[in-house]
Motif scaffolding. Sequence first.
Motif, short mmCIF file in Angstrom:
data_model
loop_
_atom_site.label_atom_id
_atom_site.label_comp_id
_atom_site.label_asym_id
_atom_site.label_seq_id
_atom_site.Cartn_x
_atom_site.Cartn_y
_atom_site.Cartn_z
N ALA A 591 5.33 4.70 -5.54
CA ALA A 591 5.75 5.49 -4.46
C ALA A 591 4.85 4.82 -2.74
O ALA A 591 6.30 4.99 -2.01
CB ALA A 591 5.96 7.23 -4.80
N LEU A 592 4.04 4.81 -3.38
CA LEU A 592 3.84 4.28 -1.57
C LEU A 592 4.42 3.33 -1.33
O LEU A 592 3.95 2.22 -0.04
CB LEU A 592 2.00 4.30 -1.58
CG LEU A 592 1.28 5.04 -0.78
CD1 LEU A 592 -0.23 5.67 -1.38
CD2 LEU A 592 1.83 6.03 -0.13
N GLN A 593 4.84 2.11 -2.03
CA GLN A 593 5.14 0.75 -2.02
C GLN A 593 3.97 -0.03 -1.74
O GLN A 593 3.95 -1.17 -0.69
CB GLN A 593 6.13 0.77 -1.14
CG GLN A 593 7.46 1.06 -1.91
CD GLN A 593 7.64 0.65 -3.47
OE1 GLN A 593 8.10 -1.00 -3.14
NE2 GLN A 593 7.88 1.01 -4.29
N GLY A 594 2.76 0.04 -0.95
CA GLY A 594 1.75 -0.32 -0.48
C GLY A 594 0.95 -1.85 -1.93
O GLY A 594 1.42 -2.63 -2.46
N ILE A 595 -0.57 -1.69 -1.50
CA ILE A 595 -1.33 -2.16 -2.27
C ILE A 595 -1.36 -2.58 -3.34
O ILE A 595 -0.93 -3.59 -4.26
CB ILE A 595 -2.73 -2.97 -1.73
CG1 ILE A 595 -2.93 -3.08 -0.18
CG2 ILE A 595 -3.66 -3.72 -2.35
CD1 ILE A 595 -4.00 -3.11 0.72
N TYR A 596 -1.67 -1.40 -4.62
CA TYR A 596 -1.78 -0.48 -5.62
C TYR A 596 -0.21 -1.41 -6.15
O TYR A 596 -0.14 -1.78 -6.94
CB TYR A 596 -1.78 0.35 -5.75
CG TYR A 596 -1.28 0.41 -7.10
CD1 TYR A 596 -2.72 0.23 -8.30
CD2 TYR A 596 -0.53 1.28 -7.90
CE1 TYR A 596 -2.97 0.96 -9.40
CE2 TYR A 596 -0.55 1.38 -9.90
CZ TYR A 596 -1.72 1.06 -9.71
OH TYR A 596 -1.85 1.87 -11.39
N ASN A 597 0.80 -1.04 -5.13
CA ASN A 597 2.33 -1.25 -6.14
C ASN A 597 2.29 -3.29 -6.31
O ASN A 597 3.25 -3.82 -7.20
CB ASN A 597 3.25 -1.36 -5.02
CG ASN A 597 4.95 -0.91 -5.52
OD1 ASN A 597 5.44 -1.11 -6.90
ND2 ASN A 597 5.50 -2.43 -4.69
N ASN A 598 1.93 -3.82 -5.31
CA ASN A 598 1.76 -5.12 -5.17
C ASN A 598 1.04 -5.47 -6.15
O ASN A 598 1.35 -6.40 -7.09
CB ASN A 598 1.15 -5.73 -3.92
CG ASN A 598 2.50 -5.62 -2.84
OD1 ASN A 598 3.86 -5.42 -2.62
ND2 ASN A 598 1.99 -5.59 -1.50
N LEU A 599 0.22 -4.96 -6.34
CA LEU A 599 -0.64 -6.11 -7.21
C LEU A 599 -0.44 -5.51 -8.94
O LEU A 599 -0.18 -6.13 -9.88
CB LEU A 599 -2.32 -4.57 -7.76
CG LEU A 599 -3.22 -5.15 -6.94
CD1 LEU A 599 -4.52 -3.75 -6.49
CD2 LEU A 599 -3.98 -6.83 -6.89
N VAL A 600 0.64 -4.15 -9.02
CA VAL A 600 1.21 -3.87 -10.35
C VAL A 600 2.51 -4.97 -10.57
O VAL A 600 2.95 -5.89 -11.53
CB VAL A 600 1.96 -2.12 -10.33
CG1 VAL A 600 2.81 -2.01 -10.79
CG2 VAL A 600 1.15 -1.53 -10.52
N ASN A 601 2.97 -4.99 -9.20
CA ASN A 601 3.86 -6.40 -9.64
C ASN A 601 3.80 -8.07 -9.77
O ASN A 601 4.21 -8.20 -10.48
CB ASN A 601 4.99 -6.23 -8.02
CG ASN A 601 5.48 -5.29 -7.44
OD1 ASN A 601 6.25 -4.39 -8.96
ND2 ASN A 601 5.90 -5.20 -6.58
N MET A 602 2.36 -8.08 -9.52
CA MET A 602 2.08 -9.63 -9.94
C MET A 602 0.98 -9.78 -10.61
O MET A 602 1.44 -10.37 -11.80
CB MET A 602 0.75 -9.30 -9.17
CG MET A 602 1.17 -10.00 -7.41
SD MET A 602 -0.02 -10.82 -6.22
CE MET A 602 -1.13 -8.96 -6.24
N GLN A 603 1.18 -8.36 -11.74
CA GLN A 603 1.03 -7.99 -13.03
C GLN A 603 1.67 -7.96 -13.97
O GLN A 603 1.39 -7.63 -15.49
CB GLN A 603 0.24 -7.30 -14.07
CG GLN A 603 -1.30 -7.77 -12.66
CD GLN A 603 -3.15 -7.05 -13.23
OE1 GLN A 603 -2.28 -6.34 -14.57
NE2 GLN A 603 -3.89 -6.96 -13.24
N SER A 604 3.28 -8.54 -12.95
CA SER A 604 4.76 -7.74 -14.37
C SER A 604 4.27 -6.62 -15.04
O SER A 604 5.05 -6.79 -16.07
CB SER A 604 4.79 -8.95 -15.61
OG SER A 604 4.41 -10.29 -14.20
N LEU A 605 3.78 -5.19 -14.80
CA LEU A 605 3.71 -4.22 -15.03
C LEU A 605 4.71 -2.89 -14.32
O LEU A 605 5.20 -2.07 -14.57
CB LEU A 605 2.60 -3.81 -14.56
CG LEU A 605 1.85 -3.88 -15.06
CD1 LEU A 605 0.28 -3.92 -15.04
CD2 LEU A 605 1.17 -4.68 -16.31
N ALA A 606 5.34 -3.73 -13.69
CA ALA A 606 6.56 -2.58 -13.09
C ALA A 606 7.92 -2.52 -13.48
O ALA A 606 8.16 -3.41 -14.27
CB ALA A 606 7.13 -2.78 -11.40
#
Length: 606
Positions: A591-606
């Motif tokens: 929900a923060l849409q921060g660093i963790y969210n970017n890491l998740v998106n890079m690993q195609s987990l979103a």
Amino acid sequence: MNYFKEILQYARPYRRYGVLNIICNIFYALFGTLSFVALVPVMKVLFQTTEDEYVKPEWQGITQAKDYLEDYVNWYVTDVMNEDQEMALVMMIGLVLILFLLKNLFGYLGMYFITFLRNGVMRDIRNALYHKIVNLPISYFSEKRKGDVIARATSDAQEVQTSFLSILELIVKEPLNILFALAAMLIFSVKLTIFVLVFIPVSGFIISLIGKRLKKQSDKVQREQGFFLSLLEETLGGLKVIKGFNAERRMEDTFQDSTQRYYNFANKLELRKGLASPVSEFLGILVIGTLLWFGGTMVFEGNIDGAIFISFMGLAYGILTPAKAISKASYGVKQGNAAAERVLQILHTENHIKDKDNAVEVSAFAKAVQFNNLSFAYEDEEVLKDFSLEIPKGSTVALVGQSGSGKSTIANLVTRFYDVSKGSISIDGHDIKDVSLKSLRNQMALVTQDSILFNDTVAVNVALSNKNATDEEVIEALKIANAWEFVSQLPQGIHTNIGDSGNKLSGGQKQRLSIARAVLKNAPILILDEATSALDTESERLVQEALENVMKNRTSIVIAHRLSTIQKADKIVVMSKGKIVEQGTHEELIALQGIYNNLVNMQSLA
């Protein structure tokens, strides 16, 4: 010689063998001298130099000992010769043989007792080295080549035994031989004895000049041996990479450069050592030749009996042999000195990570692990800065972030493989520096990215923390770790040897054995340092299931690269450049849409 004295400290438990060796060496030297003295009556019988009649002498005191012994021998020989000349010769030869037998018997007994001392000292030094190696902090070995450490514990320790501990016998045995021989020679002829004593120190000085640089040469040899042993160890561990990159020739060139240097250093050392024997041999013959000339003139002038002079020559040669042995031993001292220095460097290394006096015992983890304003640097590189975190009992905390962000450093610090530079880590309110290492590590089980297994059976690897674990306990741990399925199919089950570093198993199988090891330890705190990052999808699924089984009812610190494995964590801590930049649950961080969210998106987990 300071190193020699330190090595001798290890001989204290075996001093009884040393005492028995000294006693045997006293008798060895005594009978060795008497065997040459006994040649006098043999010579007299052979050359029939006792034609005069003698009467049995009376003891006139120690000052007349020489005359008494000479008159007694003359009387005894002539008395027997008058009855049977051949019998006299047989009796004298029998006496000499008995004396030589006794000499060699005590020589063997001396060697017998010193063997227990030498091998006992060697065993204790190796045990002390191994104890030191397993107790030194991890940081010590990050700065050392493994091969150099192995060389110090093997070839250097062996050099201490062969070059250093052999001196233990020489410093007693050979001086005693010289002492007894000199006493007999003085009785025979003071003038000839003084003549011999003038030459021995001169010979010793010349020989000592040859060995001056031996320690330096020996040190170079041993250092180079450590280098190529290290290279060999690295080659065995990296054969796949070497072959995959066609680097065989390059590695061979590096190894051959090292062995060429070793060849050059060893040649210089051996040539210098080898010079000792011919030089000492020539100097010995020079002394004997000069003595023959000087003593021969005394025989011609009637100042000394011919039979006595021949025995004197035997005693003189008996002095030169131990004198040469002592001079050669000086080379051993220099060579052993270099080896002892390298061995003692490890034994003297101060261990900064150790228990304090009256260290606290943590019997059972009850509350929380706390990181308080933690800072840490590997040498000059700071990897953690003002890191603060609380991990309550029973919770799962995941550490995520880019490589080099300090995640694995947390695992190294909480287990006290390294000590913090600033701040503190506490367990149940106790600073871990105040807690005994054994009780601290008893609270933790560690599963690393690299499955560290030993060349032994499955059972031994799984029961590493408890050698008394039953087969049933090992099997139960394997079942929880999803490993029993493949272990049960092995030729001998849990008693199957898994090879060097477990190379008979796949990566996923090795990792599940590592997890089973953590299960059997049954520690309340579980540390998972990227335990699934090196696995394929199928192996990851099996290992992840095993980890979830293990993490139940435990406090877990999970260092993760694959974010799919930590979505259920109670708290996820996102790190960057040694600092905490985000923390919360998976949903909160998304929900923060921060660093963790970017890491998740890079690993195609979103």
